[in-house]
Design an enzyme around this catalytic site. Structure first.
Site, PDB file in Angstrom:
ATOM      1  N   CYS A  30     -14.033  37.325 -15.383  1.00 28.15           N
ATOM      2  CA  CYS A  30     -14.469  36.062 -14.996  1.00 28.15           C
ATOM      3  C   CYS A  30     -13.432  35.036 -14.953  1.00 28.15           C
ATOM      4  O   CYS A  30     -13.474  34.092 -14.136  1.00 28.15           O
ATOM      5  CB  CYS A  30     -15.605  35.751 -16.133  1.00 28.15           C
ATOM      6  N   GLU A  66     -22.282  32.324 -20.664  1.00 26.22           N
ATOM      7  CA  GLU A  66     -20.866  32.650 -20.260  1.00 26.22           C
ATOM      8  C   GLU A  66     -21.042  33.086 -18.937  1.00 26.22           C
ATOM      9  O   GLU A  66     -21.429  34.403 -18.852  1.00 26.22           O
ATOM     10  CB  GLU A  66     -20.133  33.493 -21.065  1.00 26.22           C
TER      11      GLU A  66
END
Ligand code: NAD
Length: 480
Positions: free
Chosen positions: A282, A248
């Site tokens: 993010c 990720e």
């Protein structure tokens, strides 16, 4: 918490070398605590403890026992909500309000959610003319969990809960910049009766402790959340050993504003998407793409809303933004603001450090910053800054919007703001990302797939995706 310790085989202990690293507050610049500067020998000890635990009583725990344990963890986290939120806020610089309403409640929810999900998880059976196939799920073995500093307990719990649910043993390596709530989690796991060695925590630097986790031959899967360049190294090393890998990684996400949007909601949504957690999520919408026909109505309101954001003491409940993670990170963010100006950008608001007085002037605070006038393919508009900086760009048509949104190496998420349902479906389908929000941002259902495409990562987390990653499917075919 002056000294954070590793947790290996059910014992809190220093690094075998005795070496430590300072963990500094980004709020005041002071040393908050030291952490063990672990290396390969500590990771060896953790992997050995994990192997012993897997071969011991843990392998006999039923799904129901594991789910009940996860619920106990959730209850224990909830009972210590205030302490955990305060610790997370001090360790990261984020507002206490954010840690109390987002980070720690989400860690509680992660354990509760996976307790329920593992009870309900099932694989299908496939009948043939003279046989039946069914699937068994087995733990992968020992799994390595490597996590970043922006959402420390939130992300560690997002991996720990499904890994335990599926019966694995864990070697976790949290960010060296935010070690504290991981240590509190280890205490809680110890208190609720997780067998020693099932969860091991190794603190230290990425290239030392983190790399040793990725390389260790007895660690069979790596779940990594962090930067794209680190993820590339992790992926190379882990894949060469045929480990399961979930990556990720970074993002440069677009907030796409069409002229038929609800302007009030869109301005508020774009501010939230741009600056939550000091822009250090993010998923943050760091590129706002605005249709030309609404640009002059949207941009002044957006800039005005950002100018009105307050920055300061994270303990102040009225504060909008706290400190970024470190002074070094602030310098990196500031270097992008300087680059933007060299690239022809105009700083519409922010770009400066707030004047807060001591002790905060020794911290890492920065005003939220909006930059206009940049070309869509400028470095500032394409590279991940991971701080409170948003660039704003114009587009003409739906197809321009899609081209601009897709024109970066990343593909994590996007938000689309429109009142035209057909357009929402078309644009959502055409964006090269793993997640699209329409008329909202970061609305999460823990069952849905989470993850990105292109340089934003490999694999999906969430619900059954996490349970499947943390297990091996074994097919059994029985002939009649
Ligand atoms: P980072 O890559 O520097 O560090 C992440 C973790 O990896 C830390 O624990 C670090 O110690 C460890 N590490 C560093 N080098 C390593 C190595 N060689 N081998 C093994 N481990 C190593 O990232 P960061 O600065 O902590 O976090 C910010 C980044 O994380 C941003 O790019 C952000 O977009 C990304 N992120 C992604 C998601 C997502 O879900 N996609 C979520 C949060 C953050």
């Amino acid at each position: 918490m002056n000294q954070v310790l590793n947790y290996i085989g059910g014992r809190f202990q220093a690094a075998a070398s005795g070496r430590v690293v300072d963990n500094r507050s980004s709020i005041t610049g002071e040393v908050l605590c030291t952490i063990p500067r672990s290396d390969g020998s500590d990771v060896d000890a953790a992997a050995e403890a994990a192997r012993a635990a897997r071969q011991g009583a843990w392998s006999t725990w039923t799904i129901e026992q594991r789910a009940t344990l996860l619920e106990s963890v959730a209850n224990a986290l909830e009972a210590r909500m205030h302490e955990l939120a305060h610790t997370e806020s001090q360790d990261t610089g984020k507002p206490l309000r954010v840690a109390s309403t987002v980070d720690i409640p989400r860690a509680v929810a992660n354990f509760r959610f996976f307790a329920s999900a593992v009870r309900q998880h099932h694989d299908g059976a496939h009948e043939m003319a003279s046989a039946i196939n069914y699937t068994l799920r087995r733990p992968v073995g020992t799994v390595g969990l490597i996590t970043p500093w922006n959402l420390p307990l939130y992300l560690l719990s997002w991996k720990t809960a499904p890994a335990l649910a599926m019966g694995n043993a864990i070697v976790a390596k949290p960010s060296e910049m935010t070690p504290m709530t991981a240590t509190l989690l280890a205490r809680i796991l110890d208190e609720v009766g997780l067998p020693p060695g099932v969860f091991n925590l190794v603190h230290g630097l990425g290239p030392e402790a983190g790399q040793a986790v990725v390389e260790h031959p007895d660690i069979s899967a790596i779940s990594f959340t962090g930067g794209t360049s680190t993820g590339a190294m992790v992926g190379r090393t882990a894949s060469a050993q045929f480990k399961k890998v979930s990556l990720e990684l970074g993002g440069k996400n677009a907030t796409v504003v069409f002229d038929d949007c609800d302007l009030d909601k869109t301005v508020a949504g774009a501010v939230r998407a741009g600056f939550t957690n000091q822009g250090q999520v993010c998923l943050c919408g760091s590129r706002v793409l605005v249709q030309d026909s609404v640009y002059d109505a949207f941009v002044p309101r957006f800039v005005d809303a950002v100018s009105n954001m307050t920055v300061g003491d994270p303990e102040d409940p009225a504060i909008g933004m706290g400190a970024v993670i470190s002074k070094e990170h602030r310098e990196k963010v500031e270097s992008y603001i300087a680059l933007a100006q060299q690239e022809g950008g105009h700083v519409a608001t922010g770009g400066v450090r707030p004047d807060l007085g001591e002790p905060f002037d020794s911290g890492a605070f920065l005003r939220p910053t909006v930059i206009t006038g940049l070309s869509i393919d400028s470095r500032t508009a394409c590279e991940e800054i991971f701080g409170p900086v948003v660039t704003v760009h114009r587009f003409q048509s739906e197809s321009d919007a899609i081209e601009q949104a897709n024109g970066v190496e990343y593909g994590l998420a996007a938000s689309v703001w429109t009142s035209d349902l057909g357009r929402a479906h078309r644009v959502a389908a055409a964006l090269d990302v793993g997640m699209v929000w329409v008329n909202t941002w970061l609305m999460r259902d823990l069952r849905v797939p989470f993850g990105g495409v292109k340089a934003s990562g490999v694999g999906r987390e969430g619900g059954q995706h996490s349970l499947e990653f943390f297990s091996e499917a074994k097919n059994v075919c029985i002939a009649f």
